[in-house]
Design a protein around this motif. Sequence first.
Motif, PDB file in Angstrom:
ATOM      1  N   ASP A 169      -5.465  -2.209   5.420  1.00 29.00           N
ATOM      2  CA  ASP A 169      -4.967  -2.605   4.224  1.00 29.00           C
ATOM      3  C   ASP A 169      -3.887  -3.437   4.426  1.00 29.00           C
ATOM      4  O   ASP A 169      -3.927  -4.587   3.544  1.00 29.00           O
ATOM      5  N   ALA A 192      -5.947  -6.713   4.694  1.00 26.69           N
ATOM      6  CA  ALA A 192      -6.815  -7.230   3.247  1.00 26.69           C
ATOM      7  C   ALA A 192      -5.870  -7.664   2.192  1.00 26.69           C
ATOM      8  O   ALA A 192      -6.064  -8.132   1.313  1.00 26.69           O
ATOM      9  N   ALA A 193      -4.278  -7.279   2.342  1.00 27.77           N
ATOM     10  CA  ALA A 193      -3.551  -7.726   1.128  1.00 27.77           C
ATOM     11  C   ALA A 193      -3.662  -9.089   0.965  1.00 27.77           C
ATOM     12  O   ALA A 193      -3.551  -9.379  -0.426  1.00 27.77           O
ATOM     13  N   GLU A 201     -14.690  -7.666  -0.809  1.00 27.95           N
ATOM     14  CA  GLU A 201     -14.718  -9.052   0.024  1.00 27.95           C
ATOM     15  C   GLU A 201     -13.431  -9.129   1.093  1.00 27.95           C
ATOM     16  O   GLU A 201     -13.439  -9.398   2.076  1.00 27.95           O
ATOM     17  N   ALA A 202     -12.307  -8.427   0.375  1.00 23.75           N
ATOM     18  CA  ALA A 202     -11.090  -8.620   1.011  1.00 23.75           C
ATOM     19  C   ALA A 202     -11.246  -7.638   2.509  1.00 23.75           C
ATOM     20  O   ALA A 202     -10.833  -7.854   3.473  1.00 23.75           O
ATOM     21  N   ARG A 203     -11.891  -6.472   2.016  1.00 26.43           N
ATOM     22  CA  ARG A 203     -11.832  -5.468   3.257  1.00 26.43           C
ATOM     23  C   ARG A 203     -12.847  -5.907   4.233  1.00 26.43           C
ATOM     24  O   ARG A 203     -12.703  -5.837   5.294  1.00 26.43           O
ATOM     25  N   ALA A 251      -9.623 -12.500  -3.968  1.00 27.87           N
ATOM     26  CA  ALA A 251     -10.697 -11.888  -3.438  1.00 27.87           C
ATOM     27  C   ALA A 251     -10.904 -10.438  -4.019  1.00 27.87           C
ATOM     28  O   ALA A 251     -10.044  -9.707  -4.118  1.00 27.87           O
ATOM     29  N   SER A 252     -12.184 -10.081  -4.115  1.00 27.59           N
ATOM     30  CA  SER A 252     -12.688  -8.648  -4.657  1.00 27.59           C
ATOM     31  C   SER A 252     -11.999  -7.721  -3.443  1.00 27.59           C
ATOM     32  O   SER A 252     -11.841  -8.176  -2.230  1.00 27.59           O
ATOM     33  N   LYS A 253     -11.957  -6.366  -3.950  1.00 30.57           N
ATOM     34  CA  LYS A 253     -11.647  -5.304  -2.907  1.00 30.57           C
ATOM     35  C   LYS A 253     -12.588  -5.201  -1.623  1.00 30.57           C
ATOM     36  O   LYS A 253     -12.191  -5.379  -0.507  1.00 30.57           O
ATOM     37  N   ASN A 269      -6.499 -15.451   6.072  1.00 30.48           N
ATOM     38  CA  ASN A 269      -6.506 -16.532   5.024  1.00 30.48           C
ATOM     39  C   ASN A 269      -7.292 -17.854   5.671  1.00 30.48           C
ATOM     40  O   ASN A 269      -7.137 -18.910   4.512  1.00 30.48           O
ATOM     41  N   ARG A 322       0.922   1.010   4.169  1.00 28.23           N
ATOM     42  CA  ARG A 322      -0.493   0.484   4.381  1.00 28.23           C
ATOM     43  C   ARG A 322      -1.012   0.606   5.861  1.00 28.23           C
ATOM     44  O   ARG A 322      -0.340   0.580   7.045  1.00 28.23           O
ATOM     45  N   ARG A 363      -6.641 -10.187  -1.050  1.00 28.37           N
ATOM     46  CA  ARG A 363      -6.670  -9.701  -2.397  1.00 28.37           C
ATOM     47  C   ARG A 363      -5.749 -10.364  -3.262  1.00 28.37           C
ATOM     48  O   ARG A 363      -5.823 -10.513  -4.406  1.00 28.37           O
TER      49      ARG A 363
END
Length: 267
Positions: free
Chosen positions: A98, A101-102, A113-115, A109-111, A154, A94, A105
């Motif tokens: 990414d 963002a893992a 929002e995580a990004r 969290a939505s993709k 987080n 990754r 996720r």
Amino acid sequence: MTAPVIELRSATKRFRSGSGGVHTAVQSLSMTVRPGEFVAVVGPTGCGKSTTLSLVSGLEPPSEGQALVRGENVSGIPEGVGYMFQNDAVMPWRTVLDNVAAGPRFRGASKAEARKRAEIWVDKVGLGKFGGYYPHQLSGGMRKRVALAQTLVNEPEILLMDEPFSALDVQTRALMQDELLRLWSGTGAAVIFVTHDLDEAIALADKVVVMTASPATVKATFEVGLDRPRNVEEIRMTREFQDVYREIWQSLKEEVDKTRERSSAGV
């Protein structure tokens, strides 16, 4: 005073050894950490410092005594705990972005929002231009920045750190120590930071806990009355730092010597 967010009450942890016997890693261990407090734990090699983190994180239950987070007995991994290990937990397949963002996720969290959150933290750790890079393209210090962003994205209330900078060279280590203090400041997170390096412990912490030789328990706790914010390189030059160092080293040296003597005797 604020109630502790982390508390160990006479906690003992025993493991079954390979020979079929029982090894006691920590014994009658008691300590508290309050919200926003940075506690460093030092002690001889193999004394059980990492086991202390395992009890708080829920990775290991105590054999006796209690491990509490927010006043509740720990059973499983508590909410709001971030854990940074000595070895990087970055996923090589990754990108930096990414990897960071893992965590969001995984927590639902939505993709998008995580990004978004990952982009903020990648920028905060100084890797804004490297979001599309893969771990093998990064230096050791940059990988540690990724690991720090992975942990902090987080917004943990509790930050457990197991010698996270020990593999870095001296200059990079100092940079990461300053980076940690900058990013932690104002978050209100309670920190337990395990290290073999007494310099590092004093430079970072509000309080240093000295563990005894194995089986470990708390030998002494020292307040570090150095002003914040701190620059770790500059603060090491001060007389106040040296005074604190001498006081703690007198206590720690006795336990280091005991461990060396046992090792020499084959115990």
